[in-house]
Enzyme design. Structure first.
Site, short mmCIF file in Angstrom:
data_model
loop_
_atom_site.label_atom_id
_atom_site.label_comp_id
_atom_site.label_asym_id
_atom_site.label_seq_id
_atom_site.Cartn_x
_atom_site.Cartn_y
_atom_site.Cartn_z
N LYS A 237 -14.72 2.88 -8.88
CA LYS A 237 -13.69 3.53 -8.06
C LYS A 237 -12.78 3.16 -7.94
O LYS A 237 -12.94 1.33 -7.38
CB LYS A 237 -14.50 3.86 -6.84
CG LYS A 237 -13.46 5.39 -5.81
CD LYS A 237 -14.03 6.03 -5.98
CE LYS A 237 -12.58 7.05 -5.27
NZ LYS A 237 -12.16 7.09 -6.08
N LYS B 240 -13.49 -4.15 -1.82
CA LYS B 240 -12.31 -3.81 -0.89
C LYS B 240 -13.96 -2.42 -0.25
O LYS B 240 -14.08 -2.23 1.04
CB LYS B 240 -11.38 -2.77 -1.16
CG LYS B 240 -10.97 -2.07 -0.38
CD LYS B 240 -9.53 -1.74 -0.74
CE LYS B 240 -8.60 -1.91 -1.80
NZ LYS B 240 -6.72 -1.25 -1.76
N LYS C 120 -10.71 0.50 -12.42
CA LYS C 120 -9.04 0.51 -12.45
C LYS C 120 -8.77 0.53 -13.18
O LYS C 120 -9.70 0.61 -14.91
CB LYS C 120 -8.60 -0.49 -11.67
CG LYS C 120 -7.39 -0.62 -11.09
CD LYS C 120 -6.94 -0.17 -9.77
CE LYS C 120 -6.22 0.08 -8.84
NZ LYS C 120 -5.84 0.42 -7.07
N THR D 225 -4.09 5.98 3.18
CA THR D 225 -3.77 4.77 3.04
C THR D 225 -2.71 3.81 4.34
O THR D 225 -3.13 3.23 5.23
CB THR D 225 -3.31 3.98 1.41
OG1 THR D 225 -3.83 4.63 0.94
CG2 THR D 225 -3.08 2.73 1.66
N ASN E 232 4.10 5.58 -0.61
CA ASN E 232 3.43 6.53 -0.87
C ASN E 232 2.58 6.00 0.99
O ASN E 232 2.46 6.20 1.96
CB ASN E 232 1.84 7.07 -1.55
CG ASN E 232 0.42 8.11 -0.57
OD1 ASN E 232 -0.34 7.49 -0.28
ND2 ASN E 232 0.18 8.83 -0.72
N SER F 137 -10.88 9.37 -0.77
CA SER F 137 -11.35 9.29 -1.84
C SER F 137 -13.01 9.86 -1.09
O SER F 137 -13.35 10.31 -2.15
CB SER F 137 -10.74 7.99 -2.42
OG SER F 137 -9.91 8.06 -2.81
P1 NAD Z 1 3.73 4.67 -5.01
O1 NAD Z 1 4.54 4.97 -6.20
O2 NAD Z 1 3.98 5.82 -4.11
O3 NAD Z 1 5.37 3.77 -4.04
C1 NAD Z 1 5.79 2.45 -4.65
C2 NAD Z 1 7.05 1.84 -3.74
O4 NAD Z 1 7.26 0.49 -4.03
C3 NAD Z 1 8.05 2.66 -3.94
O5 NAD Z 1 8.47 3.38 -3.18
C4 NAD Z 1 8.54 1.63 -4.89
O6 NAD Z 1 9.97 1.85 -5.02
C5 NAD Z 1 8.67 0.06 -4.54
N1 NAD Z 1 8.21 -0.88 -5.28
C6 NAD Z 1 9.04 -0.13 -6.35
N2 NAD Z 1 8.64 -1.91 -7.23
C7 NAD Z 1 9.45 -2.74 -6.35
C8 NAD Z 1 9.74 -3.34 -6.06
N3 NAD Z 1 10.31 -4.82 -7.07
N4 NAD Z 1 10.41 -4.22 -4.97
C9 NAD Z 1 10.10 -3.03 -3.71
N5 NAD Z 1 9.91 -2.14 -3.34
C10 NAD Z 1 8.71 -1.92 -4.40
O7 NAD Z 1 3.04 3.42 -4.39
P2 NAD Z 1 1.75 3.59 -3.04
O8 NAD Z 1 0.83 3.74 -3.91
O9 NAD Z 1 2.65 3.72 -2.31
O10 NAD Z 1 1.53 1.51 -3.94
C11 NAD Z 1 1.58 0.65 -3.18
C12 NAD Z 1 0.85 0.02 -3.21
O11 NAD Z 1 0.12 0.66 -2.05
C13 NAD Z 1 0.20 -0.55 -4.25
O12 NAD Z 1 0.14 -1.83 -4.10
C14 NAD Z 1 -1.13 0.23 -4.18
O13 NAD Z 1 -2.26 0.01 -4.98
C15 NAD Z 1 -1.07 0.19 -2.76
N6 NAD Z 1 -2.60 0.88 -2.67
C16 NAD Z 1 -2.31 1.95 -2.88
C17 NAD Z 1 -2.59 2.67 -2.06
C18 NAD Z 1 -2.90 4.49 -2.07
O14 NAD Z 1 -3.75 5.45 -1.77
N7 NAD Z 1 -1.02 5.27 -2.67
C19 NAD Z 1 -4.41 2.47 -1.70
C20 NAD Z 1 -5.08 1.59 -1.76
C21 NAD Z 1 -3.53 0.26 -1.60
#
Ligand code: NAD
Length: 429
Positions: free
Chosen positions: A69, A93, A105, A189, A220, A357
């Protein structure tokens, strides 16, 4: 961190913590490399008629406990090593929160902001065409990650079902609710991280109204955790996105920021235009400055490798809640632990996404959708139970919260691998 080092770094941390926790060497060896990785060049017809090729990956890291997953990332910086590191973290995780899953992934090397909507759809469908024999509801179940969302999951689910000539919504999670997605997945998340931070604050006797928070990444995950923390009384004094950050000692109204960002597409748009600037004083800061702010809780919620051996000594936060995957290089673990800075690790803190999920997958298999209250209630139960188990281990063994989370998780994976047969098992009388 250099992109190529992220997997090596993840393995070093795994081996170090695994050995300290007394995990069988054979089990650690099994987790040193992914079970299988599939790569493909995706041909995409661009709007101008050209065919452009995009490199794509899907990694099934380990499936001892259940089907793999993990999300799919669209980013120009994606590498095979990054996908493998993220898949290893997913393995740990899922076991931290006791889900019946292994870890996987995927990723595509692409800047999605440069594609039209139709190009993005063709790319997403091409990804699923390339991976359709490698994923599946009982094999490996993708989900959203950085720069992928519910709409993209919907296109991929549709493509998979067209190939298989059958409805199989459980092939992918994070879908639109209309296509079998779960209520509450979009905020999951952030909400899971909020539950963990609240449980931690309770243990530490922190008063939310006197607790300052800085959030790096306003996507997000970052938006929802900031919104929920502010709702519970915490003062969110800084947020940032890829273009930079803003700071206000008085704290921000997160929903106003979010709506202004939605209108302008970037946080930069809130620096000096619109209602928010009239409501609250703010100062422009860089992403590096945000990480070094003197706050109670720092929430990295963007990309991996932002706190390294180079800037770890300048970190002033008392607690770091890792909402991004892998925001700390493993070399930062020791110095932070020695300085008494608590790190709430990614494998626990951001596990709310994969937990909901899992709920979505269960609902798809049952054909029976849950209410939002059911989703939120069960999510809180899962996150609180995981936090309690990890905190108990940490207190009993005097180790860091990350080491405790890895130990709890690795013991579960080790038990599953042992039941499939290890040297110890076969040599037993
Ligand atoms: P997203 O695409 O919704 O948002 C990413 C954010 O990071 C955006 O605001 C973007 O502008 C910002 N960003 C990108 N590059 C950057 C930089 N160099 N410096 C500062 N900000 C920057 O992505 P997301 O889903 O919110 O994921 C963010 C993190 O959370 C990732 O590491 C992802 O693996 C992790 N994560 C997400 C989920 C999920 O369900 N969405 C679950 C577990 C972990």
């Amino acid at each position: 961190m250099q992109a190529g080092n992220v997997f090596t770094d993840a393995i070093e941390r795994l081996v170090r913590i695994g050995q300290e926790a007394g995990i069988q060497p054979e089990v650690i060896d099994a987790l040193r490399q992914p079970k299988a990785t599939h790569s493909a060049a995706l041909p995409v017809r661009m709007d101008d008629g050209r065919t452009q090729y995009f490199q794509a990956y899907r990694c099934r890291y380990n499936d001892a406990i259940g089907p793999a997953k993990g999300g799919i990332r669209y980013h120009p910086g994606v590498t095979l090593e990054e996908v493998q590191a993220l898949a290893l973290w997913m393995t740990i995780k899922c076991s931290v929160v006791g889900l019946p899953y292994g870890g996987g992934k995927g990723g595509v090397i692409v800047d999605p902001k440069k594609l039209s909507r139709l190009e993005l759809e063709r790319l997403s469908r091409a990804y699923m065409r390339a991976m359709a024999d490698f994923v599946g509801p009982d094999i490996d179940i993708p989900a959203p990650d950085v720069y992928t969302n519910a709409r993209i999951m919907g296109w991929m689910a549709d493509e998979y079902q067209a190939i298989k000539r059958a409805k199989a919504p459980g092939v992918i999670t994070g879908k639109p609710v209309e296509l079998g997605g779960s209520l509450g997945r979009d905020e999951a998340t952030g909400r899971g991280a909020f539950v963990v931070i609240q449980a931690y604050a309770q243990r530490k006797g922190l008063d939310p109204t006197e607790t300052t928070v800085a959030v790096q990444g306003f996507g997000n995950a970052g938006y929802h955790v900031a919104r929920l923390l502010q709702g519970a009384g915490y003062r969110v004094v800084a947020v940032s996105d890829s273009k930079g950050g803003i700071y206000s000692a008085k704290g921000f109204d997160i929903d106003s920021l979010y709506h202004t960002k939605q209108e302008s597409r970037q946080l930069k748009g809130v620096y000096c235009e619109g209602g928010i600037c009239e409501l609250v004083d703010h100062q422009k800061i860089s992403n590096e400055e945000l990480l070094e702010l003197d706050v109670d809780i720092l929430v990295p919620a963007a990309l991996e490798g932002v706190i390294t051996s180079k800037n770890v000594d300048r970190i002033k936060a008392r607690t770091i809640a890792e909402v991004a995957n892998g925001p700390l290089e493993s070399a930062a673990d020791g110095p932070l632990h020695e300085r008494g800075i608590t790190v709430l690790p990614d494998v626990l803190t951001n596990a709310g996404g994969v937990t909901v999920s899992y709920f979505e997958w269960v609902q798809n298999r049952q054909g029976y959708p849950w209410t939002l209250d059911e989703v939120r209630g069960r999510l809180a139960d899962v996150m609180n139970a995981a936090f309690d188990a990890i905190w108990a281990y940490r207190e009993e063994h005097g180790v860091s919260t990350r080491a405790a989370a890895y130990a709890v998780s690795l013991k579960r994976i080790a038990n599953a691998i042992s039941m499939q047969g290890t040297q110890e098992y076969f040599n037993a009388d």
